[in-house]
Scaffold this motif. Sequence first.
Motif, mmCIF file in Angstrom:
data_model
loop_
_atom_site.group_PDB
_atom_site.id
_atom_site.type_symbol
_atom_site.label_atom_id
_atom_site.label_comp_id
_atom_site.label_asym_id
_atom_site.label_seq_id
_atom_site.Cartn_x
_atom_site.Cartn_y
_atom_site.Cartn_z
ATOM 1 N N ASN A 64 -10.671 7.077 -8.184
ATOM 2 C CA ASN A 64 -9.757 7.068 -7.185
ATOM 3 C C ASN A 64 -10.728 6.530 -6.340
ATOM 4 O O ASN A 64 -11.922 7.328 -6.096
ATOM 5 C CB ASN A 64 -8.937 7.852 -6.830
ATOM 6 C CG ASN A 64 -8.212 7.670 -5.640
ATOM 7 O OD1 ASN A 64 -8.448 6.500 -4.781
ATOM 8 N ND2 ASN A 64 -7.332 8.431 -4.836
ATOM 9 N N ALA A 65 -11.035 6.028 -5.506
ATOM 10 C CA ALA A 65 -12.797 5.215 -4.323
ATOM 11 C C ALA A 65 -12.412 6.256 -3.669
ATOM 12 O O ALA A 65 -14.019 6.563 -3.413
ATOM 13 C CB ALA A 65 -12.019 3.613 -3.492
ATOM 14 N N VAL A 79 -12.618 0.890 2.129
ATOM 15 C CA VAL A 79 -11.661 1.392 1.188
ATOM 16 C C VAL A 79 -9.860 1.010 2.166
ATOM 17 O O VAL A 79 -9.080 0.654 1.557
ATOM 18 C CB VAL A 79 -11.631 3.427 0.473
ATOM 19 C CG1 VAL A 79 -9.965 3.342 0.080
ATOM 20 C CG2 VAL A 79 -12.865 3.139 -0.344
ATOM 21 N N TYR A 135 -7.977 -1.285 0.488
ATOM 22 C CA TYR A 135 -6.040 -1.295 0.522
ATOM 23 C C TYR A 135 -5.302 -1.570 0.586
ATOM 24 O O TYR A 135 -4.176 -2.144 0.623
ATOM 25 C CB TYR A 135 -6.287 0.552 0.492
ATOM 26 C CG TYR A 135 -4.713 1.457 0.748
ATOM 27 C CD1 TYR A 135 -4.127 1.585 -1.336
ATOM 28 C CD2 TYR A 135 -3.940 1.894 1.217
ATOM 29 C CE1 TYR A 135 -3.136 1.916 -1.333
ATOM 30 C CE2 TYR A 135 -2.427 1.934 0.982
ATOM 31 C CZ TYR A 135 -1.684 2.541 -0.250
ATOM 32 O OH TYR A 135 -1.015 2.362 -0.878
ATOM 33 N N SER A 184 -3.541 -0.919 -3.848
ATOM 34 C CA SER A 184 -4.027 0.481 -4.725
ATOM 35 C C SER A 184 -6.083 0.284 -4.250
ATOM 36 O O SER A 184 -5.928 -0.458 -3.969
ATOM 37 C CB SER A 184 -4.717 0.088 -5.774
ATOM 38 O OG SER A 184 -4.726 0.616 -7.213
ATOM 39 N N SER A 185 -6.240 1.135 -4.674
ATOM 40 C CA SER A 185 -7.450 1.779 -4.694
ATOM 41 C C SER A 185 -8.619 1.772 -5.307
ATOM 42 O O SER A 185 -9.235 2.811 -5.598
ATOM 43 C CB SER A 185 -8.120 3.129 -3.251
ATOM 44 O OG SER A 185 -7.939 4.503 -3.719
ATOM 45 N N THR A 211 -13.267 -8.601 -6.240
ATOM 46 C CA THR A 211 -12.472 -8.691 -4.864
ATOM 47 C C THR A 211 -12.400 -9.576 -4.061
ATOM 48 O O THR A 211 -11.583 -10.665 -3.549
ATOM 49 C CB THR A 211 -13.375 -7.283 -3.864
ATOM 50 O OG1 THR A 211 -14.361 -7.487 -3.617
ATOM 51 C CG2 THR A 211 -13.242 -6.388 -4.787
#
Length: 136
Positions: free
Chosen positions: A26-27, A81, A85, A90-91, A99
């Motif tokens: 998780n970022a 983030v 998201y 989703s992070s 990306t």
Amino acid sequence: MHLAYPAVLAALLFCTGLYGALARRNAILVLMSVELMLNAVNLNLVAFDVWLRDTLHSGQALTLFTIAIAAAEIGIGLAIVLAVYRNRGSSDVDHLRDTAETDDAEELPDDPDDADAPEDQATAPAGKAKKAEATA
């Protein structure tokens, strides 16, 4: 006060933050782990400043700069983030490799020698596979 106590505590904090940054997906948790590592550095700076009895208090001044940098980093990091998201849903750090590229934007490059040749449907998945291997 001995210098060993804050140094050991800072080492434990830094190791915990490093583990969290490397093991988490998780970022936001990765950003929290980076903040934990920066706090370990701040603890070392203040401890060495007190131990050396510096008249200019250089360690404390550097700690203030580190806190300002950490605040800016967390502000920009959370903004990135949240934007990711909203776009991706989703992070998860593992899914954020490419990306800038999406499935809709992936096309085969035009070959200038075969301008009149029709596009072969059998080669399109091969082009995507080559692109996926190049980014891996």
